[in-house]
Design a protein around this motif. Structure first.
Motif, PDB file in Angstrom:
ATOM      1  N   ALA A  26       4.970   3.896 -34.525  1.00  0.00           N
ATOM      2  CA  ALA A  26       5.525   3.267 -35.720  1.00  0.00           C
ATOM      3  C   ALA A  26       5.372   1.757 -35.622  1.00  0.00           C
ATOM      4  O   ALA A  26       5.357   1.194 -34.523  1.00  0.00           O
ATOM      5  CB  ALA A  26       6.992   3.646 -35.869  1.00  0.00           C
ATOM      6  N   LEU A  27       5.265   1.089 -36.768  1.00  0.00           N
ATOM      7  CA  LEU A  27       4.862  -0.315 -36.761  1.00  0.00           C
ATOM      8  C   LEU A  27       5.964  -1.299 -36.385  1.00  0.00           C
ATOM      9  O   LEU A  27       5.677  -2.424 -36.024  1.00  0.00           O
ATOM     10  CB  LEU A  27       4.282  -0.695 -38.131  1.00  0.00           C
ATOM     11  CG  LEU A  27       2.907  -0.109 -38.415  1.00  0.00           C
ATOM     12  CD1 LEU A  27       2.450  -0.469 -39.821  1.00  0.00           C
ATOM     13  CD2 LEU A  27       1.889  -0.615 -37.387  1.00  0.00           C
ATOM     14  N   GLU A  28       7.223  -0.906 -36.493  1.00  0.00           N
ATOM     15  CA  GLU A  28       8.278  -1.861 -36.183  1.00  0.00           C
ATOM     16  C   GLU A  28       8.500  -1.987 -34.671  1.00  0.00           C
ATOM     17  O   GLU A  28       8.433  -3.069 -34.116  1.00  0.00           O
ATOM     18  CB  GLU A  28       9.578  -1.469 -36.887  1.00  0.00           C
ATOM     19  CG  GLU A  28       9.645  -1.891 -38.357  1.00  0.00           C
ATOM     20  CD  GLU A  28       8.682  -1.143 -39.267  1.00  0.00           C
ATOM     21  OE1 GLU A  28       8.117  -0.123 -38.813  1.00  0.00           O
ATOM     22  OE2 GLU A  28       8.480  -1.563 -40.413  1.00  0.00           O
ATOM     23  N   SER A  29       8.739  -0.859 -34.027  1.00  0.00           N
ATOM     24  CA  SER A  29       9.018  -0.892 -32.584  1.00  0.00           C
ATOM     25  C   SER A  29       7.759  -0.715 -31.750  1.00  0.00           C
ATOM     26  O   SER A  29       7.752  -0.984 -30.566  1.00  0.00           O
ATOM     27  CB  SER A  29       9.983   0.229 -32.230  1.00  0.00           C
ATOM     28  OG  SER A  29       9.379   1.483 -32.522  1.00  0.00           O
ATOM     29  N   LEU A  30       6.686  -0.239 -32.369  1.00  0.00           N
ATOM     30  CA  LEU A  30       5.466   0.168 -31.672  1.00  0.00           C
ATOM     31  C   LEU A  30       5.761   1.281 -30.660  1.00  0.00           C
ATOM     32  O   LEU A  30       5.081   1.426 -29.654  1.00  0.00           O
ATOM     33  CB  LEU A  30       4.777  -1.034 -30.997  1.00  0.00           C
ATOM     34  CG  LEU A  30       4.445  -2.214 -31.920  1.00  0.00           C
ATOM     35  CD1 LEU A  30       3.790  -3.354 -31.134  1.00  0.00           C
ATOM     36  CD2 LEU A  30       3.510  -1.792 -33.052  1.00  0.00           C
ATOM     37  N   ASP A  31       6.776   2.061 -30.932  1.00  0.00           N
ATOM     38  CA  ASP A  31       7.104   3.229 -30.106  1.00  0.00           C
ATOM     39  C   ASP A  31       6.406   4.463 -30.680  1.00  0.00           C
ATOM     40  O   ASP A  31       6.247   4.576 -31.898  1.00  0.00           O
ATOM     41  CB  ASP A  31       8.616   3.502 -30.107  1.00  0.00           C
ATOM     42  CG  ASP A  31       9.366   2.502 -29.247  1.00  0.00           C
ATOM     43  OD1 ASP A  31       8.741   1.919 -28.341  1.00  0.00           O
ATOM     44  OD2 ASP A  31      10.575   2.302 -29.493  1.00  0.00           O
ATOM     45  N   PRO A  32       6.028   5.420 -29.825  1.00  0.00           N
ATOM     46  CA  PRO A  32       5.409   6.664 -30.305  1.00  0.00           C
ATOM     47  C   PRO A  32       6.362   7.418 -31.236  1.00  0.00           C
ATOM     48  O   PRO A  32       7.553   7.543 -30.918  1.00  0.00           O
ATOM     49  CB  PRO A  32       5.183   7.481 -29.030  1.00  0.00           C
ATOM     50  CG  PRO A  32       5.288   6.515 -27.901  1.00  0.00           C
ATOM     51  CD  PRO A  32       6.162   5.401 -28.358  1.00  0.00           C
ATOM     52  N   ILE A  33       5.861   7.941 -32.325  1.00  0.00           N
ATOM     53  CA  ILE A  33       6.759   8.617 -33.271  1.00  0.00           C
ATOM     54  C   ILE A  33       7.218   9.971 -32.749  1.00  0.00           C
ATOM     55  O   ILE A  33       8.162  10.542 -33.264  1.00  0.00           O
ATOM     56  CB  ILE A  33       6.144   8.780 -34.687  1.00  0.00           C
ATOM     57  CG1 ILE A  33       4.887   9.644 -34.657  1.00  0.00           C
ATOM     58  CG2 ILE A  33       5.844   7.437 -35.318  1.00  0.00           C
ATOM     59  CD1 ILE A  33       4.451  10.114 -36.048  1.00  0.00           C
ATOM     60  N   ARG A  34       6.569  10.489 -31.723  1.00  0.00           N
ATOM     61  CA  ARG A  34       7.022  11.783 -31.189  1.00  0.00           C
ATOM     62  C   ARG A  34       8.418  11.655 -30.579  1.00  0.00           C
ATOM     63  O   ARG A  34       9.108  12.641 -30.396  1.00  0.00           O
ATOM     64  CB  ARG A  34       6.034  12.331 -30.163  1.00  0.00           C
ATOM     65  CG  ARG A  34       5.880  11.443 -28.944  1.00  0.00           C
ATOM     66  CD  ARG A  34       5.097  12.135 -27.822  1.00  0.00           C
ATOM     67  NE  ARG A  34       4.901  11.176 -26.758  1.00  0.00           N
ATOM     68  CZ  ARG A  34       3.720  10.744 -26.326  1.00  0.00           C
ATOM     69  NH1 ARG A  34       2.615  11.237 -26.845  1.00  0.00           N
ATOM     70  NH2 ARG A  34       3.631   9.842 -25.384  1.00  0.00           N
ATOM     71  N   ASP A  35       8.839  10.422 -30.248  1.00  0.00           N
ATOM     72  CA  ASP A  35      10.175  10.223 -29.695  1.00  0.00           C
ATOM     73  C   ASP A  35      11.237  10.028 -30.777  1.00  0.00           C
ATOM     74  O   ASP A  35      12.389   9.745 -30.467  1.00  0.00           O
ATOM     75  CB  ASP A  35      10.182   8.997 -28.771  1.00  0.00           C
ATOM     76  CG  ASP A  35       9.229   9.178 -27.599  1.00  0.00           C
ATOM     77  OD1 ASP A  35       8.934  10.353 -27.270  1.00  0.00           O
ATOM     78  OD2 ASP A  35       8.765   8.173 -27.041  1.00  0.00           O
ATOM     79  N   PHE A  36      10.853  10.129 -32.036  1.00  0.00           N
ATOM     80  CA  PHE A  36      11.803   9.873 -33.120  1.00  0.00           C
ATOM     81  C   PHE A  36      12.609  11.133 -33.443  1.00  0.00           C
ATOM     82  O   PHE A  36      12.210  12.241 -33.101  1.00  0.00           O
ATOM     83  CB  PHE A  36      11.075   9.404 -34.381  1.00  0.00           C
ATOM     84  CG  PHE A  36      10.686   7.941 -34.336  1.00  0.00           C
ATOM     85  CD1 PHE A  36      10.007   7.420 -33.252  1.00  0.00           C
ATOM     86  CD2 PHE A  36      11.007   7.094 -35.389  1.00  0.00           C
ATOM     87  CE1 PHE A  36       9.646   6.064 -33.204  1.00  0.00           C
ATOM     88  CE2 PHE A  36      10.653   5.749 -35.350  1.00  0.00           C
ATOM     89  CZ  PHE A  36       9.977   5.237 -34.265  1.00  0.00           C
TER      90      PHE A  36
END
Ligand code: SF4
Lengths: 218, 619
Positions: free
Chosen positions: B93-103
């Motif tokens: 995701a563009l805000e945190s640059l974290d993988p979306i699979r962790d959402f």
């Protein structure tokens, strides 16, 4: 009307904003700041602002220059700076706003720092020294009139060149302005002809813009 | 860190600023203080997805809640996708640059059928199991979808944990609240889904069992796990007061709709019989002029955009249109902002207002005539008469315009060759009109562009029962149209009928299509809406391999008493009404618009009162 010259930083993620996009980005920044910026006259009036030098995509800078006019004579330079900084995108910041002193055409050179990264730091450092010791460094440069071979060595001024654990850190001055513009990637290109050692060049940053006699342009 | 890995490759790809975030207006939160994370995914590239208004609304709305964080995610371009796969960069995701699979939530907005295969590709890039049944029973990674296409979500049923029907402004937060409550209790996925299915507007496809008759049509849909037999869409009752963002994310790179967009009304009074939006967004609701002006000013000031556009299905139907435009033009002219006015019919405006509109309106003149003859326009209930078209063109030509663009559809129900020739004749009469006007623009010829789409029957429209013309028939009609045009002043363009065929199958399909979509994606299908990436041959292979006959969905008339794949979903418009309208259409009889006369479509019954009071919308 005040003629303003702003010096601004473009760092971090802002280095991915292309020159074309920077134009749009500043337009919106001015609008958000609600500063009384001067508009051009004529059929399609638009806010006037201009950048002294284009910056390559992916380069950071401490010293980008943008000129514009403010219609309110009583506004202080500090206020202009602060109002822009309040609405600037991440990575961009006005370092100073001051009256325009010299013409843009006075610019003669710009300074860049960058790092060469490799597994074989010592080997690459030798290769850089060998390259710099050449009497001429020929490169093919694309110009408006087609491809032209130029010798960049005489116009290249190495300010520093240091071996590091991971490669070589370099600082150099190159011609810049309305006449000739050399990009430090030209040196990287030439270096590749003198060595087989694989390396990458990164952390390009423009750190200074100068006019005659190495005076800082302002 | 993922950021370093991404940055290492950013300069190798096109428009890198699309992949690294940091835009003005993007919302950054402290992860450690956030309870529920929502990845809002648009199954197309940044340039397209960032233009989508629904995302802007739900993004800001969710982020108003301190402990919820909504971030944006788009499909990477092919160049970046290759790099991501090669270097193990999961979709982020563009805000945190974290993988979306962790959402906690991975939410897709389904705006067009041709984005379905891209959803699968994004799930795969994210490292999330593509089929819902393969996901863990832990309470995390809930894959959801909303948007107009989910009014028939069956072709996507196997890939999603749940669908959100109708408007998301309220139900999205209710879902997140329930999730957070159950997460704290240590609940698992299935028990969350069971309770989620009780929230109005939430459809959990795995709780519905489909059985089929021998002829392939649906025999029965059986709800399980206490899920409701019929799921009703959600709707915002007080539209004037509904949440609207005070800020948009302002991209660095140019996007398709690069401007402030202000929603002036929702729904449509017209009831054109082919138009899905005209039925699924009912009832018609409008914002007050004050609200519209306030939202415009606020967004322009916060974003710095110098262009604003009014979002609606038909702006001219706003009850206070004269006053609203006068006020808006006053503001935008004073601030040197461009006002763009799409979907505006100019035929009934005052001279003075028309003058003002002409001043601000730069775009050319466009007309959605849709049908070439009055008879056909009556069939589709497109209430635009030739007189109106001509008088508007006259006004436009006298005002200095010399180009007109006309939109038509081909393959409409009851269409004959006469209707196709009628398109060319109408265009010709506009050309003739131009030359008959004394004070026409001098020194320029007239240009009439005719753009022909292929008719795609859609669920929840009176034409949901209709078959689509076969490709051969469409191609014959296209040729007939070309042969009927006698001058270079008329330019004809049309869509690829292969694309429209896939659209109708995905729009009207049932659960048996999930395997086809999966097979097509496996063969490399994605970005089907981009003609350069569209591979109809691969889709045909996928249909064949799965033993699914495309013609069953595309070219077959669905019976009035047949159970349709979307019959257990309730968009307030009743099936009886749609059948009535379908019959009326076949008699070439029109139905008045909602403001003139209510046709008892079923919506007011759901809303608990009439839709209009003295010409103004009630909600
Ligand atoms: S109930 Fe009547 S007024 Fe309301 S949307 Fe339906 S037809 Fe239109």
């Amino acid at each position: 009307m005040i003629r303003v010259r702003a010096v601004f930083e473009k760092k971090g993620r802002a280095k991915y904003i292309s020159h074309l996009d920077l134009n749009r980005c500043m337009l919106r920044t001015f609008r958000r700041s609600r500063l009384p910026i001067w508009y051009t006259e004529g059929f399609n009036p638009h806010p006037y602002y201009s950048f002294a030098l284009a910056l390559s995509l992916g380069f950071e800078s401490n010293c980008e220059i943008m000129d514009f006019n403010i219609t309110d004579d009583n506004m202080s330079m500090e206020e202009i700076r602060d109002r822009l900084n309040a609405v600037m995108p991440e990575g961009m910041r006005i370092v100073s706003a001051a009256p325009q002193r010299l013409k843009i055409t006075a610019i003669t050179s710009a300074r860049y720092s960058f790092s060469l990264v490799t597994e074989d730091a010592a080997g690459l450092f030798e290769a850089v020294k060998t390259t710099l010791a050449q009497p001429e460094l020929l490169i093919e440069k694309k110009t408006k009139k087609g491809i032209k071979t130029v010798d960049i060595r005489p116009d290249m001024k190495v300010i520093s060149c240091e071996a590091t654990d991971t490669g070589v850190d370099m600082v150099m001055d190159l011609p810049a302005g309305t006449q000739t513009n050399y990009n430090p990637t030209l040196f990287v290109e030439v270096l590749k002809k003198f060595t087989q050692i694989p390396f990458t060049a990164e952390k390009f940053c423009r750190t200074g813009i100068f006019c005659e006699n190495n005076e800082i342009f302002s | 860190m993922l950021k370093d890995k991404i940055e290492k490759h950013l300069l190798e790809i096109q428009k890198p600023s699309r992949y690294i975030g940091g835009e003005v207006g993007s919302v950054i939160k402290d992860k450690s203080k956030v309870d529920v994370r929502f990845a809002f995914c648009f199954p197309d590239t940044y340039d397209i997805g960032m233009s989508h208004l629904g995302m802007k609304i739900l993004y800001s709305l969710t982020n108003e809640r301190e402990n919820y964080w909504c971030e944006r995610c788009f499909a990477p371009g092919l160049d970046f996708e290759a790099i991501m796969r090669e270097n193990d960069i999961p979709l982020y995701a563009l805000e945190s640059l974290d993988p979306i699979r962790d959402f906690d939530f991975i939410g897709f907005t389904m705006q067009y059928e041709l984005s379905y295969s891209t959803v699968l590709n994004m799930l795969d890039l994210a490292g999330i199991p593509i089929f819902a049944k393969d996901r863990t029973n832990e309470l995390t990674q809930i894959v959801v979808a909303g948007g107009p296409c989910v009014c028939n979500p069956e072709p996507l049923a196997d890939f999603f944990d749940l669908f959100i029907l109708g408007e998301g402004e309220e139900v999205n937060l209710e879902l997140m609240d329930l999730y957070w409550e159950m997460k704290q209790q240590g609940a698992d996925r299935i028990s969350f889904l069971r309770r989620a299915a009780q929230i109005g507007g939430v459809y959990v496809p795995q709780f519905y069992e489909f059985s089929y008759k021998e002829d392939g049509t649906i025999a029965k849909v059986t709800p399980k796990e206490g899920a409701p037999a019929v799921v009703k869409k959600r709707i915002i009752k007080n539209f004037d007061q509904v949440y609207y963002p005070e800020n948009f994310v302002v991209p660095f790179t140019e996007i398709v709709h690069d401007r402030v967009s202000v929603e002036v009304l929702r729904g449509c009074i017209r009831g054109c019989r082919f138009c899905q939006a005209g039925f699924i967004y009912r009832p018609f609701r409008e914002k007050s002029t004050d609200t519209i002006c306030r939202e415009t000013r606020c967004l322009c000031e916060n974003t710095g955009y110098d262009e604003v556009s009014l979002a609606s299905l038909s702006t001219s139907d706003h009850f206070d249109i004269d006053n609203m435009l006068t006020k808006l033009i006053e503001y935008t002219e004073g601030e040197r902002i461009n006002l763009s006015l799409p979907s505006l019919r100019v035929d009934n405006f005052s001279e003075a207002l028309l003058e003002k509109i002409k001043r601000v309106r730069k775009s050319g003149l466009t007309f959605a005539a849709e049908g070439g003859t009055q008879r056909l326009r009556d069939v589709i209930n497109k209430n635009v008469s030739e007189e109106e078209i001509m008088s508007t063109c006259r006004i436009a030509f006298e005002g200095g315009y010399s180009a007109v663009k006309l939109y038509f559809m081909m393959g409409l129900p009851t269409e004959t060759d006469e209707d196709i020739v009628g398109i060319a004749e109408l265009a010709q009469r506009i050309v003739d009109l131009f030359y008959s006007i004394e004070n026409r623009p001098k020194g320029r010829g007239v240009q009439v562009s005719v753009s022909c789409a292929t008719f795609v029957p859609k669920p929840f429209t009176p034409f949901q029962f209709e078959p689509q013309d076969t490709r051969e028939e469409i191609e014959r009609k296209q040729k007939l149209l070309l042969d009927s045009v006698k001058t270079k002043k008329i330019k004809v363009s049309y869509h690829d009928p292969n694309v429209s065929q896939l659209e109708v199958i995905l729009a009207k399909g049932d659960r048996r299509l999930c395997q086809v979509i999966y097979a097509a994606w496996k063969k490399g299908c994605k970005f089907d809406s981009w003609s350069e990436h569209y591979h109809f041959d691969k889709w045909l292979e996928a249909f064949a391999e799965c033993g699914v006959d495309p013609a069953f969905y595309a070219n077959r008339r669905f019976g009035y008493d047949e159970i349709l794949p979307w019959d257990h979903l309730d968009y307030f418009v009743t099936k009886d009404f749609l059948i009535r309208e379908n019959k009326t259409a076949h008699q070439s009889v029109t139905t008045p618009n909602c403001r003139l006369k209510c046709s008892a479509c079923g919506v007011s019954k759901e809303m608990g009162g009439a839709c209009f009071d003295k010409g103004k919308s009630c909600f």
